[in-house]
Scaffold this motif. Sequence first.
Motif, mmCIF file in Angstrom:
data_model
loop_
_atom_site.group_PDB
_atom_site.id
_atom_site.type_symbol
_atom_site.label_atom_id
_atom_site.label_comp_id
_atom_site.label_asym_id
_atom_site.label_seq_id
_atom_site.Cartn_x
_atom_site.Cartn_y
_atom_site.Cartn_z
ATOM 1 N N TYR A 1 -4.918 -9.204 5.948
ATOM 2 C CA TYR A 1 -4.981 -10.255 4.932
ATOM 3 C C TYR A 1 -4.117 -11.448 5.335
ATOM 4 N N TYR A 2 -2.900 -11.205 5.804
ATOM 5 C CA TYR A 2 -2.010 -12.291 6.198
ATOM 6 C C TYR A 2 -2.579 -13.063 7.392
ATOM 7 N N ALA A 3 -3.147 -12.341 8.343
ATOM 8 C CA ALA A 3 -3.779 -13.006 9.497
ATOM 9 C C ALA A 3 -4.952 -13.867 9.043
ATOM 10 N N TRP A 4 -5.709 -13.400 8.063
ATOM 11 C CA TRP A 4 -6.834 -14.152 7.499
ATOM 12 C C TRP A 4 -6.339 -15.435 6.832
ATOM 13 N N LEU A 5 -5.221 -15.334 6.086
ATOM 14 C CA LEU A 5 -4.652 -16.543 5.462
ATOM 15 C C LEU A 5 -4.294 -17.578 6.520
ATOM 16 N N GLU A 6 -3.681 -17.111 7.617
ATOM 17 C CA GLU A 6 -3.225 -18.023 8.656
ATOM 18 C C GLU A 6 -4.364 -18.506 9.549
ATOM 19 N N GLY A 7 -5.360 -17.678 9.757
ATOM 20 C CA GLY A 7 -6.468 -18.044 10.632
ATOM 21 C C GLY A 7 -7.573 -18.759 9.878
ATOM 22 N N GLU A 8 -8.385 -18.004 9.189
ATOM 23 C CA GLU A 8 -9.559 -18.574 8.514
ATOM 24 C C GLU A 8 -9.211 -19.527 7.378
ATOM 25 N N GLN A 9 -8.094 -19.308 6.717
ATOM 26 C CA GLN A 9 -7.742 -20.163 5.581
ATOM 27 C C GLN A 9 -6.814 -21.320 5.959
ATOM 28 N N GLY A 10 -6.380 -21.364 7.209
ATOM 29 C CA GLY A 10 -5.588 -22.489 7.700
ATOM 30 C C GLY A 10 -4.237 -22.665 7.036
ATOM 31 N N MET A 11 -3.627 -21.570 6.637
ATOM 32 C CA MET A 11 -2.335 -21.654 5.964
ATOM 33 C C MET A 11 -1.192 -21.437 6.955
ATOM 34 N N GLU A 12 -0.072 -22.072 6.669
ATOM 35 C CA GLU A 12 1.144 -21.867 7.446
ATOM 36 C C GLU A 12 2.002 -20.847 6.717
ATOM 37 N N ARG A 13 2.881 -20.158 7.471
ATOM 38 C CA ARG A 13 3.727 -19.130 6.874
ATOM 39 C C ARG A 13 5.193 -19.388 7.154
ATOM 40 N N LEU A 14 6.007 -19.113 6.155
ATOM 41 C CA LEU A 14 7.453 -19.120 6.280
ATOM 42 C C LEU A 14 7.948 -17.791 5.725
ATOM 43 N N ALA A 15 8.766 -17.075 6.487
ATOM 44 C CA ALA A 15 9.363 -15.826 6.026
ATOM 45 C C ALA A 15 10.789 -16.102 5.569
ATOM 46 N N ILE A 16 11.144 -15.587 4.391
ATOM 47 C CA ILE A 16 12.489 -15.764 3.854
ATOM 48 C C ILE A 16 13.025 -14.416 3.388
ATOM 49 N N GLN B 1 19.534 5.555 -2.463
ATOM 50 C CA GLN B 1 20.701 6.437 -2.614
ATOM 51 C C GLN B 1 21.188 6.922 -1.252
ATOM 52 N N ARG B 2 20.262 7.352 -0.418
ATOM 53 C CA ARG B 2 20.596 7.872 0.909
ATOM 54 C C ARG B 2 21.291 6.807 1.765
ATOM 55 N N GLU B 3 20.790 5.558 1.680
ATOM 56 C CA GLU B 3 21.359 4.457 2.457
ATOM 57 C C GLU B 3 22.624 3.885 1.818
ATOM 58 N N GLY B 4 22.863 4.224 0.546
ATOM 59 C CA GLY B 4 24.017 3.678 -0.164
ATOM 60 C C GLY B 4 23.910 2.188 -0.419
ATOM 61 N N TRP B 5 22.684 1.716 -0.668
ATOM 62 C CA TRP B 5 22.442 0.278 -0.830
ATOM 63 C C TRP B 5 22.796 -0.222 -2.233
ATOM 64 N N SER B 6 23.620 -1.219 -2.299
ATOM 65 C CA SER B 6 23.737 -2.003 -3.529
ATOM 66 C C SER B 6 23.042 -3.354 -3.301
ATOM 67 N N ARG B 7 22.827 -3.678 -2.024
ATOM 68 C CA ARG B 7 22.002 -4.830 -1.642
ATOM 69 C C ARG B 7 20.794 -4.263 -0.912
ATOM 70 N N ILE B 8 19.638 -4.469 -1.510
ATOM 71 C CA ILE B 8 18.407 -3.944 -0.924
ATOM 72 C C ILE B 8 17.722 -5.068 -0.164
ATOM 73 N N PRO B 9 17.524 -4.865 1.142
ATOM 74 C CA PRO B 9 16.868 -5.928 1.913
ATOM 75 C C PRO B 9 15.413 -6.122 1.473
ATOM 76 N N GLU B 10 15.014 -7.366 1.456
ATOM 77 C CA GLU B 10 13.653 -7.718 1.049
ATOM 78 C C GLU B 10 13.248 -8.961 1.839
ATOM 79 N N CYS B 11 12.064 -8.938 2.392
ATOM 80 C CA CYS B 11 11.507 -10.102 3.073
ATOM 81 C C CYS B 11 10.258 -10.551 2.325
ATOM 82 N N THR B 12 10.150 -11.855 2.170
ATOM 83 C CA THR B 12 9.034 -12.437 1.427
ATOM 84 C C THR B 12 8.369 -13.507 2.287
ATOM 85 N N GLY B 13 7.044 -13.552 2.220
ATOM 86 C CA GLY B 13 6.293 -14.571 2.940
ATOM 87 C C GLY B 13 5.789 -15.643 2.000
ATOM 88 N N LEU B 14 5.916 -16.882 2.440
ATOM 89 C CA LEU B 14 5.357 -18.030 1.722
ATOM 90 C C LEU B 14 4.288 -18.635 2.623
#
Length: 140
Positions: A72-87, A116-129
């Motif tokens: 789906y993401y490749a389709w957005l960037e290819g056929e739909q001509g969208m640019e992506r930024l990861a944050i 719990q196993r990782e002891g995370w109070s900050r959970i990493p998350e990556c988002t695409g725009l």
Amino acid sequence: LPVRAGWADVAIAGWALGHLRSWHAEAWRARIGRALGEMDRALRPGGTLIVIETLGTGEERPRPPSPALAEYYAWLEGEQGMERLAIRTDYRFPDPETAARATGFFFGGEFAARVQREGWSRIPECTGLWWRRTVADDRL
């Protein structure tokens, strides 16, 4: 959308269209294409269409969480001509117990156990725009 054509400066779909990829596995391109087309219709010339999707909960580096979303993401960037930024859009909690309880509700018990196993109070998350601008109208 119940708006006239050319009404909006920005049209945003946040963490929504990617669900159509799995819910309508055989017709996702048509369904998502229709949604993007309607967003385009609502935009004024020079307006911006934005799609926000996940690039990984519990991930330090952005990556599609499944082969279907990668397609789906490749389709957005290819056929739909969208640019992506990861944050990075990390979740922050006072302690791992609160983090596990809050995220387990949304992401499930297996993810809560990982927190719990990782002891995370900050959970990493990556988002695409993903974005694209409509063609400017030279008559304006």
